[in-house]
Design an enzyme around this catalytic site. Structure first.
Site, mmCIF file in Angstrom:
data_model
loop_
_atom_site.group_PDB
_atom_site.id
_atom_site.type_symbol
_atom_site.label_atom_id
_atom_site.label_comp_id
_atom_site.label_asym_id
_atom_site.label_seq_id
_atom_site.Cartn_x
_atom_site.Cartn_y
_atom_site.Cartn_z
ATOM 1 N N LYS A 54 101.783 102.478 24.530
ATOM 2 C CA LYS A 54 100.522 102.315 23.788
ATOM 3 C C LYS A 54 99.712 103.612 23.848
ATOM 4 O O LYS A 54 99.190 104.085 22.838
ATOM 5 C CB LYS A 54 99.703 101.158 24.386
ATOM 6 C CG LYS A 54 100.231 99.798 23.993
ATOM 7 C CD LYS A 54 99.633 98.654 24.816
ATOM 8 C CE LYS A 54 100.366 97.359 24.475
ATOM 9 N NZ LYS A 54 99.965 96.208 25.289
ATOM 10 N N GLN A 98 95.837 94.658 29.937
ATOM 11 C CA GLN A 98 97.249 94.296 29.847
ATOM 12 C C GLN A 98 97.530 93.006 30.626
ATOM 13 O O GLN A 98 97.177 92.888 31.794
ATOM 14 C CB GLN A 98 98.110 95.453 30.399
ATOM 15 C CG GLN A 98 99.596 95.232 30.291
ATOM 16 C CD GLN A 98 100.098 95.191 28.843
ATOM 17 O OE1 GLN A 98 99.711 96.013 28.007
ATOM 18 N NE2 GLN A 98 100.950 94.223 28.538
ATOM 19 N N ASP A 121 92.988 93.050 21.102
ATOM 20 C CA ASP A 121 94.097 92.096 21.237
ATOM 21 C C ASP A 121 93.769 90.788 20.490
ATOM 22 O O ASP A 121 94.665 89.977 20.251
ATOM 23 C CB ASP A 121 94.339 91.773 22.719
ATOM 24 C CG ASP A 121 95.628 92.381 23.254
ATOM 25 O OD1 ASP A 121 96.470 92.801 22.428
ATOM 26 O OD2 ASP A 121 95.787 92.430 24.486
#
Ligand code: NAD
Length: 296
Positions: A54, A98, A121
């Site tokens: 990422k 994460q 997200d």
């Protein structure tokens, strides 16, 4: 019929190019550089790989990448303090914590502490509600990638019968909401669904997000249907490690009109959509027009 293969790798590259073009315009015309902050707690090897990739792709797209690597025993209070600091940092337009988090940390609490407009997200309860009511939201990356590929292949999805196999909060449910938003008739199937083969046989679009290697055989697929395989399963075959999806590619490709392979289908789209969401969040934060084709 031999199915068309939907090339997620090439499509993701085109999304990343679009993102990079928009980032360059934001810099040149407005002096703004979009920034993505990724928080990793602990040393889960898969998470470390994701976070590295990422960060790399964020920088390649011309954006700022801020990485926060914390010890596995970081307290909830300390993690909340970091999220709060990122929420208030004007250089940070997107925040991603994460998952999974170590067991002593409450994932829902942490995710819901992210400012919804920076929640790239799309997991914050506000974004879930906005998506569910058809309002402008941050959309979870994997389902957004699937939607982009479906729109690109079909144009309009209106009136199509879609079956999503899997009801998780990160893939199945938001995928179903997005398909509903594009006027599909949507069925969500799951582990308790009766007669799954018959349910899947009705579908013009099948999205498989189960986590069971090659669970969907070709004879569940309606002739000409589009199959989107979200599954990423590591298996051993003929003494070799292999990555396979949730559908049996060979038999499904014989009946489908189009199908995504694993690897090289949905997988590469997820990070591309994370970059797209970061640019979208940056434009919204600055009251600028959003890039076309990068949102739901
Ligand atoms: P999950 O475990 O949270 O959810 C799986 C869902 O499948 C559940 O809702 C369950 O009801 C359903 N299910 C389980 N067994 C079933 C059965 N026999 N019949 C019908 N439904 C059944 O998984 P998830 O997080 O949604 O992920 C699903 C898959 O997608 C996994 O392989 C995961 O690795 C992959 N994934 C890929 C990406 C990507 O970037 N491509 C992103 C997220 C997840």
């Amino acid at each position: 019929m031999a199915a068309n293969i939907i090339d997620g790798k090439a499509f993701a590259a085109s999304v990343r190019d679009k993102v990079a073009g928009h980032v360059a315009r934001l810099k040149d015309d407005h002096g703004i550089t979009p920034g993505l902050a990724v928080v990793l707690v602990g040393e889960d090897p898969a998470s470390q790989v994701y976070v590295r990739s990422k960060g790399k792709q964020t920088v390649e797209a011309g954006m700022n990448s801020f990485e926060h690597k914390l010890d596995a025993d970081t307290s909830e209070a300390d993690l909340l303090a970091i999220v709060d600091q990122l929420n208030n940092d004007p250089a940070v337009h997107g925040i991603l914590v994460q998952l999974p988090l170590p067991g002593h940390l409450n994932e829902d609490l942490i995710i819901n502490s992210i400012a919804p407009e920076k929640d790239v997200d799309g997991f914050h309860i506000s974004n879930v509600g906005l998506l569910g009511t058809g309002q402008k939201s941050m959309v979870p990356c994997t389902p957004l990638g699937c939607l982009m590929m479906l729109r690109d292949y079909h144009g309009s999805l209106s009136g199509m019968d879609a079956v999503v196999i899997g009801r998780s909060n990160i893939v199945g449910k938001p995928m179903a909401q997005l398909l509903l938003g594009d006027s599909c008739t949507v069925t969500i199937a799951h582990s308790r669904t009766k007669d799954l083969p018959e349910v899947v046989r009705r579908a013009d679009i099948v999205v498989a997000a189960v986590g069971r290697p090659e669970m969907v055989p070709g004879d569940w697929i309606k002739e000409g249907a589009t199959v989107i395989d979200v599954g990423i399963n590591r298996i051993e075959r003929d003494g070799k490690n292999k990555l396979v999806g949730d559908v049996d590619f060979a038999s499904c490709a014989e009946r489908a009109g189009a199908i995504t392979p694993v690897p090289g289908g949905v997988g590469p789209m997820t990070i591309a959509c994370l970059l797209a969401n970061t640019v979208t969040a940056c434009c919204r934060a600055n009251g600028l027009e959003e890039p076309e084709g990068l949102t739901a």
